[in-house]
Motif scaffolding. Structure first.
Motif, mmCIF file in Angstrom:
data_model
loop_
_atom_site.group_PDB
_atom_site.id
_atom_site.type_symbol
_atom_site.label_atom_id
_atom_site.label_comp_id
_atom_site.label_asym_id
_atom_site.label_seq_id
_atom_site.Cartn_x
_atom_site.Cartn_y
_atom_site.Cartn_z
ATOM 1 N N GLN A 121 -1.454 -15.226 11.085
ATOM 2 C CA GLN A 121 -0.111 -15.805 11.112
ATOM 3 C C GLN A 121 0.929 -14.716 11.300
ATOM 4 O OE1 GLN A 121 0.963 -18.807 8.202
ATOM 5 N NE2 GLN A 121 3.071 -18.063 8.113
ATOM 6 N N ALA A 122 0.742 -13.585 10.621
ATOM 7 C CA ALA A 122 1.683 -12.467 10.780
ATOM 8 C C ALA A 122 1.722 -12.018 12.241
ATOM 9 C CB ALA A 122 1.270 -11.302 9.881
ATOM 10 N N SER A 123 0.556 -11.995 12.890
ATOM 11 C CA SER A 123 0.509 -11.616 14.308
ATOM 12 C C SER A 123 1.260 -12.621 15.172
ATOM 13 C CB SER A 123 -0.954 -11.516 14.756
ATOM 14 O OG SER A 123 -1.045 -11.177 16.108
ATOM 15 N N ARG A 124 1.053 -13.911 14.917
ATOM 16 C CA ARG A 124 1.754 -14.935 15.701
ATOM 17 C C ARG A 124 3.260 -14.848 15.515
ATOM 18 N NH1 ARG A 124 -2.679 -18.041 13.836
ATOM 19 N NH2 ARG A 124 -1.453 -18.923 12.124
ATOM 20 N N GLU A 125 3.706 -14.488 14.317
ATOM 21 C CA GLU A 125 5.140 -14.426 14.042
ATOM 22 C C GLU A 125 5.746 -13.070 14.395
ATOM 23 O OE1 GLU A 125 5.980 -15.600 10.053
ATOM 24 O OE2 GLU A 125 4.966 -17.529 10.232
ATOM 25 N N GLY A 126 4.917 -12.120 14.843
ATOM 26 C CA GLY A 126 5.433 -10.811 15.241
ATOM 27 C C GLY A 126 5.907 -9.973 14.065
ATOM 28 N N ILE A 127 5.227 -10.109 12.909
ATOM 29 C CA ILE A 127 5.652 -9.363 11.730
ATOM 30 C C ILE A 127 4.529 -8.485 11.165
ATOM 31 C CG2 ILE A 127 7.505 -10.939 11.053
ATOM 32 C CD1 ILE A 127 5.560 -12.267 9.075
ATOM 33 N N LEU A 128 3.646 -8.028 12.069
ATOM 34 C CA LEU A 128 2.586 -7.124 11.644
ATOM 35 C C LEU A 128 3.178 -5.794 11.164
ATOM 36 C CD1 LEU A 128 -0.184 -7.652 14.341
ATOM 37 C CD2 LEU A 128 -0.228 -8.400 11.968
ATOM 38 N N ASN B 222 5.886 -3.393 -22.700
ATOM 39 C CA ASN B 222 5.707 -4.706 -22.087
ATOM 40 C C ASN B 222 5.312 -4.478 -20.631
ATOM 41 O OD1 ASN B 222 5.751 -7.353 -21.312
ATOM 42 N ND2 ASN B 222 7.944 -7.642 -21.587
ATOM 43 N N TRP B 223 4.035 -4.657 -20.315
ATOM 44 C CA TRP B 223 3.526 -4.224 -19.021
ATOM 45 C C TRP B 223 2.906 -5.371 -18.231
ATOM 46 C CZ3 TRP B 223 -1.576 -5.327 -18.235
ATOM 47 C CH2 TRP B 223 -2.367 -5.542 -19.378
ATOM 48 N N SER B 224 2.787 -5.133 -16.925
ATOM 49 C CA SER B 224 1.916 -5.921 -16.064
ATOM 50 C C SER B 224 1.420 -5.007 -14.962
ATOM 51 C CB SER B 224 2.618 -7.152 -15.488
ATOM 52 O OG SER B 224 3.772 -6.792 -14.773
ATOM 53 N N ILE B 225 0.217 -5.275 -14.485
ATOM 54 C CA ILE B 225 -0.422 -4.441 -13.472
ATOM 55 C C ILE B 225 -0.785 -5.309 -12.289
ATOM 56 C CG2 ILE B 225 -2.466 -3.049 -12.939
ATOM 57 C CD1 ILE B 225 -2.428 -2.233 -15.971
ATOM 58 N N LEU B 226 -0.304 -4.927 -11.114
ATOM 59 C CA LEU B 226 -0.552 -5.678 -9.884
ATOM 60 C C LEU B 226 -1.530 -4.887 -9.023
ATOM 61 C CD1 LEU B 226 3.119 -6.708 -8.981
ATOM 62 C CD2 LEU B 226 1.604 -7.649 -10.732
ATOM 63 N N ARG B 227 -2.739 -5.405 -8.891
ATOM 64 C CA ARG B 227 -3.737 -4.753 -8.041
ATOM 65 C C ARG B 227 -3.584 -5.286 -6.623
ATOM 66 N NH1 ARG B 227 -8.966 -4.982 -12.179
ATOM 67 N NH2 ARG B 227 -8.275 -3.281 -13.540
ATOM 68 N N LEU B 228 -3.010 -4.448 -5.765
ATOM 69 C CA LEU B 228 -2.666 -4.867 -4.417
ATOM 70 C C LEU B 228 -3.855 -4.777 -3.479
ATOM 71 C CD1 LEU B 228 0.753 -2.995 -3.978
ATOM 72 C CD2 LEU B 228 0.351 -5.274 -4.937
ATOM 73 N N GLY B 229 -3.955 -5.777 -2.597
ATOM 74 C CA GLY B 229 -4.899 -5.699 -1.502
ATOM 75 C C GLY B 229 -4.397 -4.714 -0.451
ATOM 76 N N PHE B 230 -4.982 -4.759 0.729
ATOM 77 C CA PHE B 230 -4.570 -3.910 1.851
ATOM 78 C C PHE B 230 -3.172 -4.362 2.285
ATOM 79 C CE2 PHE B 230 -4.111 -2.476 6.116
ATOM 80 C CZ PHE B 230 -4.976 -1.408 6.322
ATOM 81 N N VAL B 231 -2.174 -3.557 1.976
ATOM 82 C CA VAL B 231 -0.785 -3.930 2.263
ATOM 83 C C VAL B 231 -0.461 -3.626 3.730
ATOM 84 C CG1 VAL B 231 1.633 -3.569 1.657
ATOM 85 C CG2 VAL B 231 -0.132 -3.439 -0.126
ATOM 86 N N TYR B 232 0.239 -4.544 4.370
ATOM 87 C CA TYR B 232 0.620 -4.351 5.766
ATOM 88 C C TYR B 232 1.875 -5.169 6.039
ATOM 89 C CZ TYR B 232 -0.611 -9.116 6.958
ATOM 90 O OH TYR B 232 -0.614 -10.491 7.026
ATOM 91 N N GLY B 233 2.481 -4.925 7.220
ATOM 92 C CA GLY B 233 3.522 -5.827 7.697
ATOM 93 C C GLY B 233 4.887 -5.219 7.886
ATOM 94 N N ASP B 234 5.705 -5.933 8.666
ATOM 95 C CA ASP B 234 7.080 -5.535 8.945
ATOM 96 C C ASP B 234 7.150 -4.116 9.497
ATOM 97 O OD1 ASP B 234 8.088 -7.985 8.251
ATOM 98 O OD2 ASP B 234 8.528 -7.436 6.180
ATOM 99 N N GLY B 235 6.197 -3.812 10.381
ATOM 100 C CA GLY B 235 6.244 -2.537 11.097
ATOM 101 C C GLY B 235 5.895 -1.327 10.274
ATOM 102 N N ASP B 236 5.123 -1.488 9.190
ATOM 103 C CA ASP B 236 4.823 -0.334 8.342
ATOM 104 C C ASP B 236 3.756 0.593 8.929
ATOM 105 O OD1 ASP B 236 2.408 -1.643 7.898
ATOM 106 O OD2 ASP B 236 2.794 -2.077 5.786
#
Length: 271
Positions: free
Chosen positions: A264-271, A149-163
């Motif tokens: 929005q992430a930049s405005r909220e300081g969560i890049l 029983n599967w699902s596949i999540l093709r992620l975009g460019f992941v970023y955020g929370d100081g990574d």
């Protein structure tokens, strides 16, 4: 519900694991010797390439969130071993010891062809040439044909929370000689967690789903947002759809990103 997370010490997995543990989810993390996990998670020492260590990791779990992958290396053999061979061994362990578990695998939006005529759609044919997306497509095929029983999540460019992922844009541009106007679909770490949570409900069973926010951004914009500007260019942009994904299918499941744009992430300081 007990969830096994692979790649729990990586860029995505470490943040997902922390969020799940904080939310009270019973999490098990497969980690290599010397790696630690957050308090509240169960540490299982092992390696995807060592089949003997996987039985303990998968026994008794109700879901697997497979995030472990190799990307930042120029060693193609290492990429294929980790991303394809490691996935094969994990699939075999799940089939043998947890066949009823839901298997959620992270893939990448880079699988879509560079010369596409539109943002990538889940049903598009894919013929990636680089080792990382090619190995992911091969791993996707293994999972889709596994009987699990599967699902596949093709992620975009992941970023955020100081990574630190956005800070990697200038060296990536230099390495691949990419045009500064090349534009990518993005997804914040918090929305990766939200998409995984949705997949765990069964909403995406048997589906390949693009995971991206509402507004793609160019490499030029990303670099400026983290204070590391790159040189601009007015040269024509070749293959303008490379890196872009269509997120309509994800929205059809009722998903709405908490962080809809990188601005929005930049405005909220969560890049």
């Amino acid at each position: 519900m007990t969830i096994l997370i692979t790649g729990g010490t990586g860029l995505v997995g470490s943040r997902l694991l922390r969020q799940f543990v904080d939310a009270g989810v019973d999490c098990r993390a497969l980690v290599r010797p010397g790696k630690e996990v957050p308090a509240g998670a169960t540490r299982v020492e092992g390696d995807l390439l060592d089949a003997a260590t996987l039985q303990q990791a998968v026994e008794g779990v109700s879901a697997i969130v497979h995030l472990a992958a190799v990307f930042r290396t120029q060693n193609d053999d290492e990429i294929w071993r980790a991303n394809l061979d490691g996935t094969k061994k994990l699939i075999a362990a799940v089939k043998a010891h947890a066949p009823q578990a839901r298997f959620i695998m992270a893939s990448t939006g880079l699988v879509y062809d560079a010369n596409a005529t539109h943002p990538g759609l889940e049903e598009d044919e894919t013929h990636p040439t680089l080792a990382y997306p090619a190995s992911k497509i091969a791993a996707e095929k293994e999972l889709r044909e596994s009987g699990l029983n599967w699902s596949i999540l093709r992620l975009g460019f992941v970023y955020g929370d100081g990574d630190g992922h956005l800070a990697s844009v200038p060296p990536i541009v230099a390495r691949f000689k990419w045009h500064p106007a090349k534009t990518f679909s993005l997804i914040h770490q918090r929305d990766v967690a939200g998409a995984v949570e949705l997949a765990l409900t069964g909403a995406m069973d048997g589906q390949v789903v693009n995971i991206c926010d509402d507004a793609p951004a160019s490499l030029y914009e990303m670099a400026r947002l983290v204070g590391s500007p790159i040189e601009a260019s007015a040269e024509p942009l070749v293959d303008p759809w490379m890196g872009r994904m269509d997120g309509s299918k994800l929205r059809s499941f009722g998903f709405s990103p908490k962080v809809p744009t990188v601005y929005q992430a930049s405005r909220e300081g969560i890049l």
